[in-house]
Design a protein around this motif. Structure first.
Motif: not given
Length: 229
Positions: A138-139, A162-163, A170-171, A190-191
């Motif tokens: 994962g990251a 995970y962001y 992320y963008q 992304r939550r």
């Protein structure tokens, strides 16, 4: 929890390197390999060689009540250009050889899960993630994601990205993320609130969530694959 600073000489990098190693017990059944983000200069790297990284301590205290695992923190190298990984096969190969022949022999011979923070995901997916000992990864705020990412033979689920909601990385990586999701190479979550700062990923439990995911994957399937049970 056992803590150890491992320092060794690298013939490939032509310098000393170090690892921060943690274990909840002497017989922990799996290993988590955590790759730190990019941007550490040589002075900072040398400074970190003198102490064991403390930022995970309180989270390990909670996690060791739930899971039995070992954990290796690999600090971002000052002399490997992660940004050029995509266009520099020689740089990738040099890092892969370092991990395979100089880092792995210092660690327990266990199945492992990897976590890459920021540019650390490029370091984590240099080829060692295809090892038959790797059962997933994962990251956290993954940066410099390779668009030709491959999955390992024992991965039961895609790479978990995970962001945080305010993580601008992320963008920067969104188009690659979308391509990898379409190919079912990654899941992207992304939550949660927070920026790119690792402290935000610790506070909102994304870091702990990655370790719990590793524990679940190991319990569900990898344990059978790696132990023959």
């Amino acid at each position: 929890m056992k803590k150890e600073k491992i320092i060794a000489a690298s013939n490939i990098l032509n310098r000393d390197f170090y690892l921060d190693y943690f274990a909840t017990s002497e017989n922990a059944p799996f290993l988590i390999m955590y790759y730190g983000g990019s941007g550490v200069d040589r002075d900072k790297y040398v400074e970190r060689s003198k102490t064991i990284i403390p930022i995970f301590d309180q989270y390990f205290f909670q996690l060791k009540q739930e899971l039995d695992f070992s954990f290796c923190y690999i600090s971002s190298p000052p002399d490997i250009n992660i940004i050029k990984f995509e266009n520099s096969g020689d740089e990738v190969e040099r890092w892969f050889e370092h991990i395979e022949s100089e880092v792995m022999p210092l660690l327990p011979d266990l199945p492992f899960y990897f976590i890459g923070y920021s540019g650390g995901i490029a370091l984590a997916t240099c080829g060692i993630h295809l090892s038959d000992r790797c059962f997933g990864g994962g990251a956290l705020g993954g940066d410099q994601l390779p668009d030709d990412l491959e999955t390992g033979c024992f991965w039961k689920e895609p790479l978990a990205l995970y962001y945080n909601l305010s993580d601008l990385v992320y963008q920067k990586n969104e188009s690659v993320i979308n391509e990898l999701q379409a190919d079912e190479i990654v899941y992207c979550y992304r939550r949660l609130p927070g920026t790119h700062n690792i402290q935000d990923y610790l506070v909102n439990e994304s870091f702990s969530g990655q370790i719990r995911r590793a524990g679940r994957l190991f319990a569900d399937s990898a344990k059978k694959n790696f132990t023959g049970s």
